[in-house]
Structures are given as C-alpha cells and as structure tokens.
Motif scaffolding. Structure first.
Motif, PDB file in Angstrom:
ATOM      1  N   ALA A 162       0.824  -1.204   0.000  1.00  0.00           N
ATOM      2  CA  ALA A 162       0.000   0.000   0.000  1.00  0.00           C
ATOM      3  C   ALA A 162       0.860   1.257   0.000  1.00  0.00           C
ATOM      4  CB  ALA A 162      -0.923  -0.001   1.225  1.00  0.00           C
ATOM      5  N   THR A 163       0.252   2.339  -0.433  1.00  0.00           N
ATOM      6  CA  THR A 163       0.894   3.651  -0.435  1.00  0.00           C
ATOM      7  C   THR A 163       0.565   4.367   0.869  1.00  0.00           C
ATOM      8  OG1 THR A 163       0.712   3.806  -2.826  1.00  0.00           O
ATOM      9  CG2 THR A 163       0.957   5.878  -1.641  1.00  0.00           C
ATOM     10  N   TYR A 164       1.548   5.069   1.409  1.00  0.00           N
ATOM     11  CA  TYR A 164       1.375   5.867   2.618  1.00  0.00           C
ATOM     12  C   TYR A 164       1.987   7.241   2.383  1.00  0.00           C
ATOM     13  CZ  TYR A 164       0.038   1.669   5.120  1.00  0.00           C
ATOM     14  OH  TYR A 164      -0.618   0.552   5.529  1.00  0.00           O
ATOM     15  N   LEU A 165       1.427   8.239   3.064  1.00  0.00           N
ATOM     16  CA  LEU A 165       2.020   9.572   3.069  1.00  0.00           C
ATOM     17  C   LEU A 165       2.654   9.794   4.436  1.00  0.00           C
ATOM     18  CD1 LEU A 165      -0.675  11.837   1.340  1.00  0.00           C
ATOM     19  CD2 LEU A 165       1.450  10.955   0.362  1.00  0.00           C
ATOM     20  N   GLY A 166       3.844  10.358   4.441  1.00  0.00           N
ATOM     21  CA  GLY A 166       4.536  10.669   5.683  1.00  0.00           C
ATOM     22  C   GLY A 166       4.623  12.173   5.872  1.00  0.00           C
ATOM     23  N   PHE A 167       4.563  12.619   7.117  1.00  0.00           N
ATOM     24  CA  PHE A 167       4.579  14.046   7.433  1.00  0.00           C
ATOM     25  C   PHE A 167       5.622  14.364   8.501  1.00  0.00           C
ATOM     26  CE2 PHE A 167       0.370  13.093   5.880  1.00  0.00           C
ATOM     27  CZ  PHE A 167       0.068  14.169   5.061  1.00  0.00           C
TER      28      PHE A 167
ATOM     29  N   VAL B  47       6.348  16.581   3.388  1.00  0.00           N
ATOM     30  CA  VAL B  47       5.507  15.454   2.995  1.00  0.00           C
ATOM     31  C   VAL B  47       6.319  14.520   2.108  1.00  0.00           C
ATOM     32  CG1 VAL B  47       3.318  14.736   1.939  1.00  0.00           C
ATOM     33  CG2 VAL B  47       3.502  17.002   2.986  1.00  0.00           C
ATOM     34  N   ALA B  48       6.148  13.215   2.340  1.00  0.00           N
ATOM     35  CA  ALA B  48       6.800  12.188   1.527  1.00  0.00           C
ATOM     36  C   ALA B  48       5.757  11.137   1.182  1.00  0.00           C
ATOM     37  CB  ALA B  48       7.956  11.550   2.288  1.00  0.00           C
ATOM     38  N   VAL B  49       6.047  10.348   0.150  1.00  0.00           N
ATOM     39  CA  VAL B  49       5.176   9.253  -0.248  1.00  0.00           C
ATOM     40  C   VAL B  49       6.017   7.994  -0.304  1.00  0.00           C
ATOM     41  CG1 VAL B  49       5.497   9.648  -2.739  1.00  0.00           C
ATOM     42  CG2 VAL B  49       3.436   8.465  -1.917  1.00  0.00           C
TER      43      VAL B  49
ATOM     44  N   PRO C 281      -3.661   7.199  -0.245  1.00  0.00           N
ATOM     45  CA  PRO C 281      -2.905   6.414   0.730  1.00  0.00           C
ATOM     46  C   PRO C 281      -3.792   5.522   1.596  1.00  0.00           C
ATOM     47  CG  PRO C 281      -3.168   8.649   1.521  1.00  0.00           C
ATOM     48  CD  PRO C 281      -3.725   8.619   0.123  1.00  0.00           C
ATOM     49  N   ALA C 282      -3.206   4.417   2.054  1.00  0.00           N
ATOM     50  CA  ALA C 282      -3.888   3.522   2.992  1.00  0.00           C
ATOM     51  C   ALA C 282      -3.818   4.088   4.400  1.00  0.00           C
ATOM     52  CB  ALA C 282      -3.247   2.138   2.952  1.00  0.00           C
ATOM     53  N   GLY C 283      -2.881   4.983   4.637  1.00  0.00           N
ATOM     54  CA  GLY C 283      -2.720   5.591   5.945  1.00  0.00           C
ATOM     55  C   GLY C 283      -1.727   6.723   5.894  1.00  0.00           C
ATOM     56  N   LEU C 284      -1.626   7.420   7.011  1.00  0.00           N
ATOM     57  CA  LEU C 284      -0.757   8.590   7.132  1.00  0.00           C
ATOM     58  C   LEU C 284       0.190   8.359   8.304  1.00  0.00           C
ATOM     59  CD1 LEU C 284      -3.627  11.219   6.809  1.00  0.00           C
ATOM     60  CD2 LEU C 284      -2.236  10.247   4.963  1.00  0.00           C
ATOM     61  N   VAL C 285       1.446   8.727   8.141  1.00  0.00           N
ATOM     62  CA  VAL C 285       2.458   8.526   9.173  1.00  0.00           C
ATOM     63  C   VAL C 285       3.040   9.888   9.537  1.00  0.00           C
ATOM     64  CG1 VAL C 285       4.631   7.392   9.760  1.00  0.00           C
ATOM     65  CG2 VAL C 285       2.995   6.251   8.225  1.00  0.00           C
ATOM     66  N   VAL C 286       3.026  10.192  10.825  1.00  0.00           N
ATOM     67  CA  VAL C 286       3.501  11.492  11.307  1.00  0.00           C
ATOM     68  C   VAL C 286       4.643  11.266  12.286  1.00  0.00           C
ATOM     69  CG1 VAL C 286       2.863  13.622  12.512  1.00  0.00           C
ATOM     70  CG2 VAL C 286       1.181  12.470  11.053  1.00  0.00           C
ATOM     71  N   GLY C 287       5.721  12.004  12.083  1.00  0.00           N
ATOM     72  CA  GLY C 287       6.849  11.930  13.013  1.00  0.00           C
ATOM     73  C   GLY C 287       6.502  12.627  14.316  1.00  0.00           C
ATOM     74  N   LEU C 288       6.830  11.983  15.417  1.00  0.00           N
ATOM     75  CA  LEU C 288       6.555  12.528  16.744  1.00  0.00           C
ATOM     76  C   LEU C 288       7.892  12.719  17.452  1.00  0.00           C
ATOM     77  CD1 LEU C 288       4.219  13.348  18.576  1.00  0.00           C
ATOM     78  CD2 LEU C 288       4.161  11.006  19.427  1.00  0.00           C
TER      79      LEU C 288
ATOM     80  N   GLU D 102      10.822  17.928   3.703  1.00  0.00           N
ATOM     81  CA  GLU D 102      10.339  16.781   2.930  1.00  0.00           C
ATOM     82  C   GLU D 102      11.311  15.607   3.017  1.00  0.00           C
ATOM     83  OE1 GLU D 102      11.128  18.218  -1.575  1.00  0.00           O
ATOM     84  OE2 GLU D 102      10.154  19.646  -0.232  1.00  0.00           O
ATOM     85  N   MET D 103      12.600  15.892   3.165  1.00  0.00           N
ATOM     86  CA  MET D 103      13.572  14.811   3.357  1.00  0.00           C
ATOM     87  C   MET D 103      13.389  14.167   4.731  1.00  0.00           C
ATOM     88  SD  MET D 103      17.056  16.114   1.531  1.00  0.00           S
ATOM     89  CE  MET D 103      17.854  14.528   1.800  1.00  0.00           C
ATOM     90  N   ALA D 104      13.087  14.968   5.738  1.00  0.00           N
ATOM     91  CA  ALA D 104      12.806  14.422   7.068  1.00  0.00           C
ATOM     92  C   ALA D 104      11.549  13.553   7.012  1.00  0.00           C
ATOM     93  CB  ALA D 104      12.654  15.549   8.086  1.00  0.00           C
ATOM     94  N   ALA D 105      10.534  13.987   6.252  1.00  0.00           N
ATOM     95  CA  ALA D 105       9.314  13.184   6.093  1.00  0.00           C
ATOM     96  C   ALA D 105       9.639  11.846   5.430  1.00  0.00           C
ATOM     97  CB  ALA D 105       8.275  13.950   5.269  1.00  0.00           C
ATOM     98  N   GLN D 106      10.547  11.859   4.472  1.00  0.00           N
ATOM     99  CA  GLN D 106      10.980  10.624   3.815  1.00  0.00           C
ATOM    100  C   GLN D 106      11.595   9.669   4.843  1.00  0.00           C
ATOM    101  OE1 GLN D 106      14.256  11.201   1.124  1.00  0.00           O
ATOM    102  NE2 GLN D 106      14.149   9.123   0.330  1.00  0.00           N
ATOM    103  N   LEU D 107      12.467  10.176   5.696  1.00  0.00           N
ATOM    104  CA  LEU D 107      13.101   9.334   6.714  1.00  0.00           C
ATOM    105  C   LEU D 107      12.087   8.835   7.737  1.00  0.00           C
ATOM    106  CD1 LEU D 107      16.398  11.331   7.234  1.00  0.00           C
ATOM    107  CD2 LEU D 107      16.145   9.097   6.134  1.00  0.00           C
ATOM    108  N   ILE D 108      11.130   9.671   8.083  1.00  0.00           N
ATOM    109  CA  ILE D 108      10.068   9.258   9.011  1.00  0.00           C
ATOM    110  C   ILE D 108       9.312   8.072   8.434  1.00  0.00           C
ATOM    111  CG2 ILE D 108       7.793   9.983   9.898  1.00  0.00           C
ATOM    112  CD1 ILE D 108       9.144  12.826  10.263  1.00  0.00           C
ATOM    113  N   LEU D 109       8.917   8.178   7.183  1.00  0.00           N
ATOM    114  CA  LEU D 109       8.144   7.117   6.530  1.00  0.00           C
ATOM    115  C   LEU D 109       8.977   5.849   6.389  1.00  0.00           C
ATOM    116  CD1 LEU D 109       5.370   6.538   5.445  1.00  0.00           C
ATOM    117  CD2 LEU D 109       6.033   7.609   3.283  1.00  0.00           C
TER     118      LEU D 109
END
Length: 151
Positions: A11-16, A25-27, A62-69, A132-139
C-alpha cells in the motif's frame, strides 16, 4: 502494538514531518519499504494547508498517514509534541484514514547528512528540502518497524 492493517502490504502511505511553519511530505510504498520526498507545505494559512493535503490524498490514495513525533533525547515531550498530536487528530478527523506516529528524533540532522552525500543538483539548498527529506526518513523508519499501530 498491533499489526499493520490487513491489505496494507504494497500500500501507499504519506509521511509528514510536522512543524509550526512548514510541514514536509513524503510518499512511500510498504512493499518496498522506501519513500521519496514530495514537497514542503506552509503551515499557514491553515485553509491552504488543508486544501494541499486533501489534494495529495486524492492524488496518492494512501492507505494511511504517518507522522513523526518528536521527543527529547531523554524520552520526555518536546514543546512541539502537543501541536503534533493535534495535527494527527485533525488528519484523522478530516480524511478518515488511520494515522500512525513514529519517533522522529534527529530526522532533520540525518536528512542533512543524506542531502550532502547524495546531492546531485547544486542549485537546491538543504533549507529548501529539509522538511520533505525528514518526512521521507520518518516514513522509511515506520516501514522498517515490524509492527505499527494507529496513534
């Protein structure tokens, strides 16, 4: 922690990477466990932010969203923790998608290292793409976990 949702394999996810001024934002695809930076959104004005996120969700489905905490190095909360959790609740309420969180401590520092090691275009400055690079690493971090559960 519970297993990732059924049917989420491939599945595809978006990361924030949430920030009070900018949101990276990353995919990514769970089947490959890789992600790519998409863009950096301005957090203000709020109406434009939510419209841009809605556009990305419509485009990527996306099937879901991922957020860095973010946390302090000792595990305690940062001043940004509460606003980040509020952003998670708003994402969940607006888009009715599962929202997952993952520890993002030091992702901006790590993204700086990746940027300078892999930089191909001299015209792009780190400050333009750091979120956006940080979002990529989060995802990618979230994909590497054996199990994930919604916030």
């Amino acid at each position: 922690m519970a297993e990732a949702p059924p049917g989420s394999r491939g599945a595809t996810y978006l990361g924030f990477d949430f920030g009070e001024r900018n949101i990276g934002v990353a995919v990514g695809q769970s089947v490959t466990g890789t992600a790519a930076p998409l863009r950096t959104l301005r957090a203000q004005p709020t109406a434009q932010l939510w419209a841009a996120i809605a556009e990305l969700i419509a485009q990527w489905q996306p099937a879901g969203l991922v957020v860095g905490l973010s946390h302090q190095q000792d595990g305690s909360e940062n001043p940004i923790t509460a606003p980040t959790l509020r952003f998670c609740r708003q994402l969940e309420g607006r888009y009715l998608l599962p929202v997952y969180t993952v520890d993002e401590t030091l992702t901006t520092a790590e993204s700086r290292t990746h940027f300078y090691q892999r930089r191909r275009r001299k015209s792009v400055e780190f400050e333009q793409v750091k979120d956006e690079m940080a979002a990529q690493l989060i995802l990618q971090t979230w994909f590497s976990l054996d199990k994930a559960s919604p916030r």
